[in-house]
Design a protein around this motif. Structure first.
Motif, PDB file in Angstrom:
ATOM      1  N   HIS A   1       6.686  -2.019  -9.405  1.00 55.83           N
ATOM      2  CA  HIS A   1       5.727  -1.015 -10.052  1.00 55.83           C
ATOM      3  C   HIS A   1       4.985  -0.198  -8.932  1.00 55.83           C
ATOM      4  CE1 HIS A   1       6.110  -3.404 -13.834  1.00 55.83           C
ATOM      5  NE2 HIS A   1       5.416  -4.435 -13.653  1.00 55.83           N
ATOM      6  N   LEU A   2       4.676  -0.921  -7.976  1.00 57.33           N
ATOM      7  CA  LEU A   2       4.245   0.056  -7.076  1.00 57.33           C
ATOM      8  C   LEU A   2       5.011   1.068  -6.606  1.00 57.33           C
ATOM      9  CD1 LEU A   2       2.183  -2.682  -5.030  1.00 57.33           C
ATOM     10  CD2 LEU A   2       1.075  -0.872  -6.428  1.00 57.33           C
TER      11      LEU A   2
ATOM     12  N   PRO B   1       0.201   3.834  -5.830  1.00 58.52           N
ATOM     13  CA  PRO B   1      -0.733   2.640  -5.699  1.00 58.52           C
ATOM     14  C   PRO B   1      -1.683   2.575  -7.059  1.00 58.52           C
ATOM     15  CG  PRO B   1      -0.560   4.343  -3.998  1.00 58.52           C
ATOM     16  CD  PRO B   1       0.448   4.696  -4.999  1.00 58.52           C
ATOM     17  N   GLN B   2      -1.964   1.376  -7.207  1.00 59.64           N
ATOM     18  CA  GLN B   2      -2.845   0.837  -8.262  1.00 59.64           C
ATOM     19  C   GLN B   2      -3.976   0.103  -8.108  1.00 59.64           C
ATOM     20  OE1 GLN B   2       0.130  -0.570 -11.139  1.00 59.64           O
ATOM     21  NE2 GLN B   2       1.723   0.746 -10.652  1.00 59.64           N
ATOM     22  N   THR B   3      -4.885  -0.066  -8.971  1.00 61.62           N
ATOM     23  CA  THR B   3      -5.937  -0.946  -8.697  1.00 61.62           C
ATOM     24  C   THR B   3      -5.516  -2.502  -9.045  1.00 61.62           C
ATOM     25  OG1 THR B   3      -6.931  -0.759 -11.102  1.00 61.62           O
ATOM     26  CG2 THR B   3      -7.761   0.893  -9.494  1.00 61.62           C
ATOM     27  N   PRO B   4      -6.152  -3.179  -8.421  1.00 65.30           N
ATOM     28  CA  PRO B   4      -6.070  -4.658  -8.665  1.00 65.30           C
ATOM     29  C   PRO B   4      -6.197  -5.209 -10.029  1.00 65.30           C
ATOM     30  CG  PRO B   4      -7.317  -4.476  -6.616  1.00 65.30           C
ATOM     31  CD  PRO B   4      -7.311  -3.178  -7.401  1.00 65.30           C
ATOM     32  N   SER B   5      -6.829  -4.553 -10.969  1.00 69.62           N
ATOM     33  CA  SER B   5      -7.117  -4.894 -12.361  1.00 69.62           C
ATOM     34  C   SER B   5      -5.955  -4.232 -12.997  1.00 69.62           C
ATOM     35  CB  SER B   5      -8.345  -4.307 -12.650  1.00 69.62           C
ATOM     36  OG  SER B   5      -8.568  -3.019 -12.775  1.00 69.62           O
TER      37      SER B   5
ATOM     38  N   LEU C   1      -7.343   0.521  -4.191  1.00 68.03           N
ATOM     39  CA  LEU C   1      -5.991   0.630  -4.333  1.00 68.03           C
ATOM     40  C   LEU C   1      -5.121  -0.164  -3.653  1.00 68.03           C
ATOM     41  CD1 LEU C   1      -5.623   4.517  -4.984  1.00 68.03           C
ATOM     42  CD2 LEU C   1      -5.751   2.830  -6.651  1.00 68.03           C
ATOM     43  N   VAL C   2      -4.008  -0.407  -4.220  1.00 74.23           N
ATOM     44  CA  VAL C   2      -3.019  -1.408  -3.586  1.00 74.23           C
ATOM     45  C   VAL C   2      -1.841  -0.466  -3.417  1.00 74.23           C
ATOM     46  CG1 VAL C   2      -1.641  -3.420  -3.597  1.00 74.23           C
ATOM     47  CG2 VAL C   2      -3.819  -3.485  -4.809  1.00 74.23           C
ATOM     48  N   HIS C   3      -1.459  -0.538  -2.010  1.00 74.71           N
ATOM     49  CA  HIS C   3      -0.420   0.305  -1.692  1.00 74.71           C
ATOM     50  C   HIS C   3       0.732  -0.710  -1.072  1.00 74.71           C
ATOM     51  CE1 HIS C   3      -2.423   4.397  -1.352  1.00 74.71           C
ATOM     52  NE2 HIS C   3      -3.586   3.427  -1.483  1.00 74.71           N
ATOM     53  N   LEU C   4       2.078  -0.229  -1.089  1.00 72.21           N
ATOM     54  CA  LEU C   4       2.936  -1.038  -0.533  1.00 72.21           C
ATOM     55  C   LEU C   4       2.831  -0.672   1.258  1.00 72.21           C
ATOM     56  CD1 LEU C   4       6.159   0.198  -2.848  1.00 72.21           C
ATOM     57  CD2 LEU C   4       5.183  -2.310  -2.424  1.00 72.21           C
TER      58      LEU C   4
END
Length: 172
Positions: A38-39, A44-48, A87-90
């Motif tokens: 998904h990432l 980047p996406q929020t943890p929620s 934000l969560v990034h690879l």
């Protein structure tokens, strides 16, 4: 239609096994590998958002992201527009891992295409039609998967009807 359903079921079962093998190749669960996917595809996406998309509670999502961060596959960074959010990034390592999995997947599909009916390789219109069919099947399966209450009601209804029929047959 039953033959198509049988073959699609075989594809789903093979896909489940494929996903487990790919994820296991770097000691991840299929859910963890899916988050990396998904990432890669959505950025980047929020943890929620990640937790919801993975079907996890916020606490379970946090644990999953903690594991991926410990493995050096993702990192949390401040959200550029919302100081209260992350934000969560690879990471480079995470990007390399999921890109390698994606490349193998593409290679495997190409090999399948080359082993199938030659018209699929030669005829872009036919290939588009098959691609459209597979996309429509995926959308239909996603729609059903999104109706957990309806699925439960339908299955329990069939089970109840089957039980009543069996009781009636035994009562004769």
């Amino acid at each position: 239609m039953h033959e198509l359903a049988r073959v699609v079921r075989e594809l789903i079962v093979a896909s489940d096994s494929y996903r487990r093998t790919m994820a296991g190749g770097i000691d991840l669960s299929t859910t963890e590998a899916a988050v990396l996917g998904h990432l890669l595809h959505d950025g980047p996406q929020t943890p929620s958002v990640i937790a919801a998309r993975a079907g996890l509670t916020p606490a379970a999502g946090t644990s999953l992201l903690d594991r991926l961060a410990r493995y050096g596959l993702v990192e949390r960074r401040p959200h550029p527009r919302d100081r209260r959010s992350l934000l969560v990034h690879l990471t480079r390592r995470g990007h390399a891992a999921i890109t390698a999995m994606s490349a193998m997947f593409s290679e495997d599909l190409l090999q399948a295409l080359e082993r199938s009916d030659p018209r699929l390789v030669e005829d872009p219109e036919l290939r588009r039609a098959v691609t459209h069919l597979v996309g429509a099947m995926a959308a239909s399966l996603r729609a059903r998967a999104g109706d957990a209450a309806g699925v439960r009601a339908a299955i329990l209804g069939e089970m109840s009807a089957s039980h009543e029929t069996a009781d009636g047959e035994h009562g004769r």
